[in-house]
Design an enzyme around this catalytic site. Structure first.
Site, PDB file in Angstrom:
ATOM      1  N   SER A   1      34.867  -6.309   2.992  1.00  0.00           N
ATOM      2  CA  SER A   1      33.706  -6.863   3.678  1.00  0.00           C
ATOM      3  C   SER A   1      34.038  -8.259   4.175  1.00  0.00           C
ATOM      4  CB  SER A   1      32.505  -6.929   2.724  1.00  0.00           C
ATOM      5  OG  SER A   1      31.462  -7.710   3.292  1.00  0.00           O
TER       6      SER A   1
ATOM      7  N   ILE B   1       0.821  -1.223   0.000  1.00  0.00           N
ATOM      8  CA  ILE B   1       0.000   0.000   0.000  1.00  0.00           C
ATOM      9  C   ILE B   1       0.849   1.266   0.000  1.00  0.00           C
ATOM     10  CG2 ILE B   1      -2.083  -1.010   1.013  1.00  0.00           C
ATOM     11  CD1 ILE B   1      -1.234   0.065   3.686  1.00  0.00           C
TER      12      ILE B   1
ATOM     13  N   GLU C   1      19.848   4.408  -4.287  1.00  0.00           N
ATOM     14  CA  GLU C   1      19.215   3.169  -4.751  1.00  0.00           C
ATOM     15  C   GLU C   1      18.548   3.382  -6.114  1.00  0.00           C
ATOM     16  OE1 GLU C   1      18.639  -0.778  -4.010  1.00  0.00           O
ATOM     17  OE2 GLU C   1      18.833   0.351  -2.171  1.00  0.00           O
TER      18      GLU C   1
ATOM     19  N   SER D   1      16.169  -5.879   3.814  1.00  0.00           N
ATOM     20  CA  SER D   1      16.751  -4.559   3.519  1.00  0.00           C
ATOM     21  C   SER D   1      18.231  -4.440   3.834  1.00  0.00           C
ATOM     22  CB  SER D   1      15.974  -3.453   4.245  1.00  0.00           C
ATOM     23  OG  SER D   1      14.663  -3.418   3.789  1.00  0.00           O
ATOM     24  N   SER D   2      19.012  -5.434   3.440  1.00  0.00           N
ATOM     25  CA  SER D   2      20.455  -5.329   3.640  1.00  0.00           C
ATOM     26  C   SER D   2      21.043  -4.171   2.834  1.00  0.00           C
ATOM     27  CB  SER D   2      21.152  -6.644   3.265  1.00  0.00           C
ATOM     28  OG  SER D   2      20.840  -7.034   1.944  1.00  0.00           O
ATOM     29  N   SER D   3      20.510  -3.903   1.648  1.00  0.00           N
ATOM     30  CA  SER D   3      21.057  -2.815   0.827  1.00  0.00           C
ATOM     31  C   SER D   3      20.775  -1.451   1.464  1.00  0.00           C
ATOM     32  CB  SER D   3      20.501  -2.863  -0.599  1.00  0.00           C
ATOM     33  OG  SER D   3      19.092  -2.742  -0.603  1.00  0.00           O
TER      34      SER D   3
ATOM     35  N   ASP E   1      12.174   1.429   3.388  1.00  0.00           N
ATOM     36  CA  ASP E   1      13.303   0.676   3.940  1.00  0.00           C
ATOM     37  C   ASP E   1      14.333   1.608   4.574  1.00  0.00           C
ATOM     38  OD1 ASP E   1      11.940  -1.399   2.830  1.00  0.00           O
ATOM     39  OD2 ASP E   1      13.453  -1.913   1.329  1.00  0.00           O
TER      40      ASP E   1
ATOM     41  N   GLY F   1      15.038 -10.108   1.812  1.00  0.00           N
ATOM     42  CA  GLY F   1      13.989  -9.095   1.861  1.00  0.00           C
ATOM     43  C   GLY F   1      13.979  -8.328   3.162  1.00  0.00           C
TER      44      GLY F   1
END
EC number: 2.7.1.6
Length: 389
Positions: free
Chosen positions: A66, A34, A158, A124-126, A170, A122
């Protein structure tokens, strides 16, 4: 964790990091599909996230390493920053490019990233990597951005640098998250309310179906179009800009304007889900986890039957949860067609729940899910501050 990461930093760079930052991942507790319909979402920060250790250097380069990925890079301070393939360090490079394009003075940095968010789940690591980088640069170089500026900057990275047309939820959730609070956010106006969400004897179980979400993008675009079709039909009699400008009662009076039954179902989900977010905020504020759980199940049923973005994997998790007396509620979270489900599970029963849902899922789907326990955590910050708060 901080001490372990400091040892790794010394191994890689031969010196100690001067600063450590943390940004969480997020889940959306309720309010799915939504955000692009002018409605309310209710995300929260989780206790998994991205750690960033930094030390300045005098070499006029940014070094990216990393503990999660083998790729590393050394980028000159004044390079013309461009996206490189699909490597992880595109996210911090994009943030640096945005700072420099805004005329902010930076200097060379040695950086070490580590994330304990399951990649591709899903969660939201980015967004977590973008926000922790932006927050760190803003803090180190006194760049003068507000937290909301950092959210908008990270979304712009993004959208424009990475090339993913995501909304702002996010980045907002990982920046503004608060311990034991959900954020009731209007993605259009960015007005939000922090809702008391003390889970008491419960925790948040995150169940990753481990199914690749190959359909999600094409079906997502299809749903957006169907909502636009429904909105156009309702505009024949209603002066509205978004489907979420009306409540369920108003929708029922005017739904005859939407002649396609499937499209009508899509709109019904959106309007009713928006109402559920408001009811969920009341339930959480009143510490009524039973009612919140009921709303979670109702949300999943609507996403399964009216919006058709679930699937056998997510349904298998939620169907099992309904049979377990130690679960208050469960639902799919995110775009659907794989990804994660969440469940409110009694803390003392989590290990048993994890074993049983894994066995049930594996017997039906043929491979195992990954199950994690989380509480509602804080948003981005200096690691010492995050730990203390």
């Amino acid at each position: 964790m901080k001490a372990d990461l400091q040892q790794e930093f010394v191994k890689l760079y031969g010196k100690e990091a001067t600063d450590t930052y943390f940004s969480p991942g997020r889940v959306n507790l309720i309010g799915e599909h939504i955000d692009y319909n002018g409605g309310l979402v209710m995300p929260c920060a989780i206790t998994f996230g991205s750690y960033l250790l930094i030390s300045p250097n005098n070499d006029n380069v940014f070094r990216f390493k990393s503990l999660n990925f083998s790729e590393q890079a050394e980028v000159p301070l004044n390079a013309d920053h461009k996206k490189t393939g699909e490597v992880w360090y595109n996210y911090p490079v994009g943030v640096i490019a945005h700072f420099q394009n805004d005329g902010k003075d930076l200097q060379g940095l040695d950086m070490l990233f580590y994330g304990d968010i399951p990649i591709g789940s899903g969660l939201s690591s980015s967004a977590s990597i973008e926000v922790v980088t932006a927050f760190a640069l803003n803090d180190l170089f006194n760049a003068g951005y507000s937290k909301l500026d950092l959210v908008k900057l990270s979304q712009a990275v993004e959208n424009k640098f990475i090339g993913v047309n995501c909304g702002i939820m996010d980045q907002f959730a990982v920046a503004f998250g608060e311990k034991d609070k959900a954020l009731m956010l209007n993605c259009d106006t960015l007005e939000y309310q922090a809702v008391d969400s003390n889970l008491g004897d419960y925790l948040l179980a995150i169940i990753n179906t481990n199914k690749p979400r190959k359909l999600a993008e094409s079906k997502y675009n299809e749903r957006v179009q169907e909502c636009q079709t429904a909105l156009a039909a309702l505009k024949q009699e209603l002066d509205i800009n978004y489907l979420c400008d009306i409540d369920s009662e108003t929708f029922d009076k005017h739904k005859h304007l939407i002649t396609d039954a499937v499209v009508q179902g899509r709109a019904k989900h959106v309007v009713e889900e928006n109402d559920r977010v408001k009811l969920a905020a009341k339930a959480l504020s009143n510490n009524n986890l039973a009612e919140f759980g009921r709303l979670m199940y109702a949300s999943h049923q609507s996403l399964r039957d009216l919006y058709e973005v679930s699937g056998i994997e997510l349904d298998t998790v939620v169907d099992y949860a309904k049979t377990n007396p130690n679960v208050a509620g469960a639902r799919m979270t995110g775009a659907g067609f794989g990804g994660c489900a969440i469940a409110l599970v009694k803390k003392e029963s989590f290990d048993k729940f994890s074993e049983e849902v894994s066995a049930h899922y594996t017997s039906k789907i043929g491979y195992a899910p990954s199950v994690y326990a989380s509480l509602i955590g804080n948003g981005v910050g200096v690691l010492n501050e995050v730990v203390k708060s």
